[in-house]
Design a protein around this motif. Structure first.
Motif, PDB file in Angstrom:
ATOM      1  N   ARG A   1       0.833  -1.213   0.000  1.00  0.00           N
ATOM      2  CA  ARG A   1       0.000   0.000   0.000  1.00  0.00           C
ATOM      3  C   ARG A   1       0.864   1.259   0.000  1.00  0.00           C
ATOM      4  NH1 ARG A   1      -3.399  -3.082   3.452  1.00  0.00           N
ATOM      5  NH2 ARG A   1      -2.329  -2.287   5.284  1.00  0.00           N
ATOM      6  N   HIS A   2       1.885   1.269   0.861  1.00  0.00           N
ATOM      7  CA  HIS A   2       2.773   2.430   0.949  1.00  0.00           C
ATOM      8  C   HIS A   2       3.514   2.651  -0.363  1.00  0.00           C
ATOM      9  CE1 HIS A   2       5.555   5.350   2.574  1.00  0.00           C
ATOM     10  NE2 HIS A   2       6.587   4.575   2.285  1.00  0.00           N
ATOM     11  N   LEU A   3       3.993   1.567  -0.965  1.00  0.00           N
ATOM     12  CA  LEU A   3       4.729   1.672  -2.215  1.00  0.00           C
ATOM     13  C   LEU A   3       3.862   2.248  -3.326  1.00  0.00           C
ATOM     14  CD1 LEU A   3       7.316   1.110  -3.807  1.00  0.00           C
ATOM     15  CD2 LEU A   3       6.551  -1.264  -4.085  1.00  0.00           C
ATOM     16  N   MET A   4       2.624   1.778  -3.437  1.00  0.00           N
ATOM     17  CA  MET A   4       1.730   2.291  -4.479  1.00  0.00           C
ATOM     18  C   MET A   4       1.411   3.764  -4.258  1.00  0.00           C
ATOM     19  SD  MET A   4      -0.878  -0.816  -5.508  1.00  0.00           S
ATOM     20  CE  MET A   4      -1.486  -1.166  -3.851  1.00  0.00           C
ATOM     21  N   LYS A   5       1.193   4.127  -3.000  1.00  0.00           N
ATOM     22  CA  LYS A   5       0.880   5.525  -2.681  1.00  0.00           C
ATOM     23  C   LYS A   5       2.047   6.448  -3.043  1.00  0.00           C
ATOM     24  CE  LYS A   5      -0.659   8.414   1.215  1.00  0.00           C
ATOM     25  NZ  LYS A   5       0.474   9.374   1.240  1.00  0.00           N
TER      26      LYS A   5
END
Length: 256
Positions: free
Chosen positions: A133-137
């Motif tokens: 999730r953090h990477l996509m954001k």
């Protein structure tokens, strides 16, 4: 058509760049790619192993990353905005063995490490779903473009462990949690494409993800992987001079 028209046969080739740069026969699937992107954003496709799924995903990756020269002469070349490049996250479970209780977690961690290092993004959590999730954001905010998420052989970790039910269940639950990010982070995702070899694992892994479209039996995408009779008669014609394909098909039908 003569000897000069012949190219290399694409036996075992799973890399789109190699196929295009090294003069292999290539059946253009990019019109289907354009249709997929125009119609929706989250897809699942089931096909047998060695059926061209990895090559199709690699084609998607090269397209989204804007590698225009590889697509010259193909349908999508004149129908794509090459000024836009999308961040791509690709997971591949086609290799390795997932029968051990920690094999899947370790493999996902390794793949996340590689993706984070390539993107120069530092993880803020040890949990795989949180890291994704953090990477996509971050990728969305940094590039201004939403992420393309590609997953190859998503169900192999379950199929590998069928003889060890407790591991198969644990792998199923882990993957369900990981793939749930496609719904939780929909605002950061432009396109998702997941492949597998089975339909029953799709039902268990993606239960609750009602935004995922299964195109496995969709007649419009029946030729998305593999070759049709028309492909053999046209693209591969230099390899079949003088072959009576109608006669061959009749014999095959009788044999069946």
């Amino acid at each position: 058509m003569g000897i000069s028209d012949r190219r290399k046969l694409p036996i075992g080739i799973q890399t789109f760049r190699e196929m295009r740069e090294e003069n292999y026969y290539y059946v253009d699937k990019t019109a289907l790619i354009q249709r997929l992107i125009d119609e929706s954003k989250h897809y699942f496709l089931s096909r047998p192993r060695r059926f061209g799924k990895s090559l199709f995903l690699d084609t998607l990756k090269e397209l989204f990353e804007g590698n225009e020269p590889l697509f010259e002469g193909l349908h999508i070349h004149d129908h794509w905005d090459w000024s836009v490049r999308y961040p791509v996250l690709r997971f591949d479970f086609s290799s390795g063995n997932y029968q051990g209780p920690d094999d899947l977690r370790k493999e996902v961690a390794v793949q996340l490490d590689a993706l984070e290092n390539e993107a120069k993004v530092s993880p803020r959590d040890e949990n795989a779903s949180a890291r994704l999730r953090h990477l996509m954001k971050v990728l969305h905010e940094r590039s201004g473009q939403r992420v393309m998420l590609l997953v190859d052989e998503n169900d192999k970790p379950i199929l590998d462990a069928l003889a060890v039910p407790e591991v198969a269940r644990a792998n199923r639950d882990f993957l369900h949690s990981l793939y749930a990010t496609t719904k939780d982070c929909d605002a950061h995702i432009h396109f998702t494409f997941l492949t597998g070899v089975s339909q029953f694992t799709k039902a268990s892994i993606f239960s609750g993800l009602n935004n995922l479209i299964n195109i496995t039996l969709d007649a419009r995408y029946s030729s998305i992987c593999g070759y049709t009779d028309v492909d053999l008669d046209t693209v591969f014609a230099p390899e079949l001079p003088g072959l009576d394909t109608v006669k061959v098909r009749r014999r095959v039908r009788r044999a069946l």
